[in-house]
Design a protein around this motif. Structure first.
Motif, mmCIF file in Angstrom:
data_model
loop_
_atom_site.group_PDB
_atom_site.id
_atom_site.type_symbol
_atom_site.label_atom_id
_atom_site.label_comp_id
_atom_site.label_asym_id
_atom_site.label_seq_id
_atom_site.Cartn_x
_atom_site.Cartn_y
_atom_site.Cartn_z
ATOM 1 N N UNK A 46 2.265 -6.228 12.739
ATOM 2 C CA UNK A 46 4.034 -6.302 12.814
ATOM 3 C C UNK A 46 4.195 -5.523 13.102
ATOM 4 N N UNK A 47 5.376 -4.530 14.037
ATOM 5 C CA UNK A 47 5.600 -3.573 13.376
ATOM 6 C C UNK A 47 7.491 -3.930 12.677
ATOM 7 N N UNK A 82 1.027 -1.163 -0.365
ATOM 8 C CA UNK A 82 0.036 -0.304 0.075
ATOM 9 C C UNK A 82 0.703 0.659 0.276
ATOM 10 N N UNK A 83 1.065 1.654 -0.671
ATOM 11 C CA UNK A 83 1.537 3.456 -1.088
ATOM 12 C C UNK A 83 0.795 4.812 -1.314
ATOM 13 N N UNK A 84 1.395 5.137 -0.322
ATOM 14 C CA UNK A 84 0.048 6.661 0.369
ATOM 15 C C UNK A 84 -0.078 6.761 1.588
ATOM 16 N N UNK A 85 -0.547 7.481 2.178
ATOM 17 C CA UNK A 85 -0.369 8.484 3.463
ATOM 18 C C UNK A 85 -1.104 7.351 4.208
ATOM 19 N N UNK A 86 -1.087 7.759 5.656
ATOM 20 C CA UNK A 86 -1.594 6.158 6.899
ATOM 21 C C UNK A 86 -2.814 6.349 7.066
ATOM 22 N N UNK A 87 -4.038 7.562 6.282
ATOM 23 C CA UNK A 87 -4.670 7.693 6.365
ATOM 24 C C UNK A 87 -5.337 6.482 5.207
ATOM 25 N N UNK A 140 -1.829 5.252 12.679
ATOM 26 C CA UNK A 140 -2.600 4.606 13.242
ATOM 27 C C UNK A 140 -1.849 3.610 13.535
ATOM 28 N N UNK A 141 -1.398 3.694 14.052
ATOM 29 C CA UNK A 141 -0.329 1.935 14.823
ATOM 30 C C UNK A 141 -1.178 1.435 16.219
ATOM 31 N N UNK A 142 -1.443 2.561 16.298
ATOM 32 C CA UNK A 142 -2.481 1.997 18.250
ATOM 33 C C UNK A 142 -3.688 0.887 18.176
ATOM 34 N N UNK A 143 -4.821 1.660 16.308
ATOM 35 C CA UNK A 143 -6.104 0.948 16.433
ATOM 36 C C UNK A 143 -5.472 -0.143 15.738
ATOM 37 N N UNK A 198 -9.552 -12.048 9.409
ATOM 38 C CA UNK A 198 -8.033 -11.627 10.819
ATOM 39 C C UNK A 198 -7.535 -11.435 9.515
ATOM 40 N N UNK A 199 -6.771 -10.300 9.562
ATOM 41 C CA UNK A 199 -5.613 -9.669 7.956
ATOM 42 C C UNK A 199 -4.640 -9.385 9.322
ATOM 43 N N UNK A 200 -2.830 -9.686 8.286
ATOM 44 C CA UNK A 200 -1.843 -9.452 8.907
ATOM 45 C C UNK A 200 -1.607 -7.879 8.355
ATOM 46 N N UNK A 201 -0.982 -6.876 9.436
ATOM 47 C CA UNK A 201 -0.943 -5.319 8.988
ATOM 48 C C UNK A 201 1.091 -5.341 8.932
ATOM 49 N N UNK A 202 1.787 -4.621 8.334
ATOM 50 C CA UNK A 202 3.041 -4.674 8.484
ATOM 51 C C UNK A 202 3.625 -2.940 8.546
ATOM 52 N N UNK A 203 3.106 -2.900 9.288
ATOM 53 C CA UNK A 203 3.436 -1.079 9.265
ATOM 54 C C UNK A 203 4.927 -0.649 9.983
#
Ligand code: TXA
Ligand code: MG
Length: 376
Positions: free
Chosen positions: A317-318, A273-278, A304-307, A293-298
């Protein structure tokens, strides 16, 4: 958040990824290996003997773990291809402990000498014209051979003790994300005919070496890695480093045969995903309409990491900080493997600008995603 109920043990380690005082994620220090030593942890002297006897052993390097065999022994090299399920037209990189062990190439040119002086031992592989000695299978029948002196002390110790050139691809099943910890190697290869693995801390670089081909003073990057275009230019001059055509457009056939294969890929679909945090958050929320259930690599800076972390439907996952692309590279394959072992049915990853080391990061991420990317 009840993240833990979905998490295999490794994922918990990655998800928390605490940092030590020097800023290194502690998960990059030695991880506890779940298999017992009898399942194949080898000491360096034993691994060296196994190599000399024509067996295959995995070992840590600073980039990723390698699966080694004596590069002069046809039967030994065949075992690498069998264990990995690797296509036979994809040549292997030969690893040596010192430059005077490179007796099997036509010539080490001035440019090669300069690059070797600057970047060896380290994450750079140089393609040379082969003279004699390295078996056909390693070179996939080509008249060239890629060579690297790794910087990892365990790898160097092993190569010195074995005293043979060691062909070593990444120690994963072909097509899977490369292994950056001992456990990854065991997960993939423990029951596939390898003698064992030399244990080591998780790999510092995390993506495979830069592969280059030389023509006079000109350098062509066949595979991007930790040694960037800019770093190579400091040796051969600006304007003398080029990217292999396939790295600029998908239509070209890569000069490094391995680059044409789908690579580094988790089983679970991955979307970049390319773009803003929003935009990133909205894309994830959209995905949650069709996935439970999805995986998110941030990255650490994501607003929005807390969300993500709070949401039970998300395994977040950070990857590390946007301002530290080296850390993102270190963590990439480990995160992909962890999410692949979980129950997520879709993974979303942030992207970084494809500049400097970010070029290597995005090369691996996009390959893992089969080029699936959405842009704001
Ligand atoms: O960091 C690394 O390079 C790791 C560690 C273990 O050293 N090794 C690694 O090997 O990544 P492997 O086999 O996964 O990738 C080797 C790449 C492939 O893309 C292959 O096509 C390319 O190097 N290569 C090997 N020999 C070549 C040659 N003679 N000409 C062009 N490309 C070559
Ligand atoms: Mg590989």
């Amino acid at each position: 958040m009840t993240q833990a109920k979905h998490l295999p043990s490794q994922l918990k380690q990655v998800a928390k990824r605490p940092r030590s005082e020097d800023g290194t994620p502690t998960s990059l220090k030695r991880q506890k290996v779940e298999h017992s030593p009898s399942a194949g942890i080898l000491s360096v002297p034993l691994a060296a003997t196994k190599l000399q006897q024509g067996e295959v052993v995995a070992f840590p390097t600073e980039t990723v773990f390698g699966l080694g065999a004596d590069a002069t022994n046809d039967a030994a090299v065949a075992k690498i291809f069998r264990a990995k399920g690797r296509p036979s037209d994809n040549p292997l990189i030969v690893h040596v402990a010192s430059i005077d062990q490179i007796t099997f190439v036509e010539e080490i040119s001035d440019t090669a000498q300069k690059l070797a002086q600057k970047f060896w031992p380290g994450p750079l592989s140089i393609v040379f014209k082969h003279r004699s000695g390295i078996c056909d299978k390693v070179r996939a029948g080509l008249d060239t051979v890629a060579v690297r002196i790794p910087a990892h002390p365990v790898a160097l110790e092993l190569l010195k003790a074995a005293n043979v050139p060691v062909s070593a691809p990444s120690a994963n099943i072909s097509g899977k994300p490369s292994p950056t910890c001992t456990q990854h190697v065991l997960d993939d290869l423990a029951n596939r005919g390898i003698s064992g693995v030399v244990d080591g801390a998780c790999c510092e670089v995390g993506v495979e070496s830069t592969v280059v081909k030389l023509t006079g003073n000109k350098v062509t990057i066949l595979r991007p890695g930790k040694v960037t275009k800019q770093m190579l230019e400091t040796v051969v001059g600006t304007g003398n480093v080029h990217l292999d055509a396939h790295l600029k457009t998908e239509d070209e056939t890569p000069l490094a045969p391995g680059m044409k294969y789908r690579h580094y890929a988790p089983e679970v679909p991955l979307l970049c995903v390319e773009g803003s945090d929003e935009f990133f958050r909205d894309t994830v929320l959209e995905g949650l309409k069709t996935h439970k259930l999805v995986g998110v690599m941030y990255t650490s800076e994501n607003e929005h990491k807390k969300e993500f972390e709070r949401d039970d439907r998300i395994l977040a996952l950070n990857l590390g900080s946007r301002n530290d692309v080296a850390a993102l590279c270190q963590n990439l394959f480990s995160c992909l493997r962890s999410l692949d072992q979980s129950k997520v049915t879709q993974i979303f990853s942030e992207t970084v600008p494809a500049e400097g080391l970010g070029f290597a990061f995005m090369n691996r991420l996009l390959k893992a995603a089969s080029n699936q990317i959405v842009t704001e």
